[in-house]
Write an enzyme that holds these catalytic residues in place. Structure first.
Site, mmCIF file in Angstrom:
data_model
loop_
_atom_site.group_PDB
_atom_site.id
_atom_site.type_symbol
_atom_site.label_atom_id
_atom_site.label_comp_id
_atom_site.label_asym_id
_atom_site.label_seq_id
_atom_site.Cartn_x
_atom_site.Cartn_y
_atom_site.Cartn_z
ATOM 1 C CE1 TYR A 301 -4.286 -1.555 0.644
ATOM 2 C CE2 TYR A 301 -2.623 -3.480 1.244
ATOM 3 C CZ TYR A 301 -3.737 -2.771 0.789
ATOM 4 O OH TYR A 301 -4.935 -3.594 0.702
ATOM 5 C CB THR A 355 -2.293 -11.829 -2.186
ATOM 6 O OG1 THR A 355 -0.857 -11.192 -1.708
ATOM 7 C CG2 THR A 355 -1.976 -12.450 -3.725
ATOM 8 C CD GLU A 356 -4.850 -7.415 0.874
ATOM 9 O OE1 GLU A 356 -4.673 -6.057 1.609
ATOM 10 O OE2 GLU A 356 -5.415 -8.434 2.092
ATOM 11 C CG ASN A 357 -1.687 -1.758 -5.586
ATOM 12 O OD1 ASN A 357 -1.439 -1.335 -6.491
ATOM 13 N ND2 ASN A 357 -0.863 -1.448 -4.424
#
Length: 452
Positions: A301, A355-357
């Site tokens: 992030y 896997t997350e952004n």
């Protein structure tokens, strides 16, 4: 409705190839609701503790996904993505005596069957922070037995799910579970002790290793890995002391979770800890923890900046006058490329999935639409950052936007919105934001280029 242009990638981008996966991600406690049909977890207890959640809310209803899951699969399908990353609620599928809750297991099986029917690859996270409260009452992740209880739960899930899962991750962001939950108390269960944080981290990683053995045996066709979050550490200045501070912070916050997986040891900063703050390593633990991975999930992030100071040699610095998300996180897409390239040079990594952004924005529903210009810019620049890392030699196989839809954002409650899809929590209506339209446009472009 204003036509939103799609996100753009270079025509020759490896991300536009058939074997690169695009997806969206969620987590059980954040979206499911239906708290009355599962066991209480540490986040239920944390939410019920005054002052812990910014808006005083809880996850008892959230996005009501257990009731509305078919509509939500329609949303995912409508976006045109290749994959959906979800997590299983431990307390929904297991009773406290270790037996299976058949109704809870059936919920996920039906969901997985529908995803597969639509050609959407399921990525299943087995632990996304919602430890059953009865296990916390026995010490939680401070208790070595919890690692074995986790392996038992993973065995039951893998047996029940059969060949329905494309990829499993054992843990999501053990840093958050251990550091935020046991060391600083910002997250559930709210402990505040360095010794507890390091002990919890070790037992989480042990649980991962034990779970990997179960997945290898019972889900041999599925990819098996883990998801780690990284906050790349930058020095405030080029001076030697600040450079050293950034390296120490990198070891304490990032490598503490990666190095045991890759090399079977904790980073050198462990030597700076008091003896009673060091992890409770037993013979054979590091061999279990460092079991080979099929992939590494990376969540990114923002970056962090450090200077010399503090009892471990580093302290964080806030940079003024820079663009930030609604979470107050600095927007630095180049740091994602730097992170991926530097990790790839430092370790022999397995293939990587982002896997997350994503980004929180103060989204508003206006005349039936939600325009999110900051998120559009954030996602566009970070997609290009991933493309650059691949061109620099990093083996990246997929990208998941966080999140499919607005949801319960942990200690922030419902104040912060990360979704591509806007959720009206009163009516449970879902509205595609501009970012969702741009993401869908990229998927349409990709399919078109592959059929030429």
């Amino acid at each position: 409705m204003t036509q939103i242009p799609p996100f753009k990638l270079p025509a020759d981008s490896p991300m536009m190839s058939d074997n690169f996966l695009f997806g969206v991600a969620t987590a059980s406690f954040q979206i499911e609701g239906a708290a009355d049909s599962r066991l209480p977890c540490i986040w239920d207890t944390f939410c019920a503790t005054a002052g812990k959640i910014a808006d005083g809310s809880d996850g008892s209803v959230a996005c009501d996904h257990v009731r509305l899951w078919r509509d939500d699969v329609d949303l995912i399908d409508n976006l045109g993505v290749d994959a959906y990353r979800l997590s299983v609620s431990w307390g929904r599928v297991m009773h406290a005596d270790g037996s299976v809750n058949r109704d809870g297991m059936s919920f996920y099986i039906d969901l997985l069957d529908e995803l597969n029917h639509r050609g959407i690859k399921p990525f299943v996270t087995l632990y996304h922070w919602d430890l059953p409260q009865y296990l916390e009452d026995k010490g939680g992740w401070l208790n070595r037995d919890t690692a074995h209880a986790f392996a038992h739960y993973v065995r039951a899930v893998a047996q029940a799910f059969g060949d329905r899962v494309y990829a499993y991750s054992t843990l999501n962001e053990p840093f958050c579970s251990a550091f935020l939950g046991y060391e600083t108390g910002i997250h559930a269960p709210g402990h505040q002790s360095r010794a507890m944080g390091r002990s919890a981290a070790h037992h989480l990683l042990l649980g991962h290793g034990l779970a990997m053995a179960e997945l290898r045996q019972l889900a041999p066709k599925a990819l098996a890995g883990i998801v780690l979050n990284f906050g790349p550490a930058y020095p405030q200045s080029d001076c030697e002391a600040d450079t050293r501070a950034a390296q120490l912070a990198h070891e304490y916050f990032n490598l503490w979770y990666l190095q045991p997986l890759m090399e079977g040891r904790y980073p050198d900063i462990m030597e700076a800890l008091a003896s009673d703050e060091r992890p409770p390593i037993e013979d054979g633990d590091m061999a279990i923890i460092s079991a080979p991975l099929d992939y590494l999930g990376i969540n990114y992030y923002t970056r962090n900046v450090y200077r010399a100071g503090g009892d471990l040699g580093f302290e964080e610095v806030r940079i003024e006058g820079v663009p930030r998300t609604a979470m107050g996180w600095e927007i630095v897409p180049a740091a994602l490329t730097d992170l991926l390239v530097s990790l790839n040079r430092a370790f022999t990594l397995p293939p990587i999935f982002i896997t997350e952004n994503g980004a929180a924005e103060d989204d508003k529903l206006v005349d039936g639409a939600v325009h999110d210009p900051m998120r559009l810019e954030y996602l566009q620049t970070h997609l290009l950052a991933v493309d650059t890392a691949i061109r620099d030699g990093v083996d990246i196989r997929g990208y998941f936007a966080w999140s499919l839809m607005d949801n319960f954002e942990w200690a922030e409650g419902y104040n912060k919105r990360f979704g591509l899809v806007y959720v009206d929590y009163q009516s449970q209506a879902r509205v595609l934001k501009s970012s969702a339209q741009a993401y869908r446009g990229l998927m349409t472009q990709k399919r078109a280029s592959l059929t030429k």
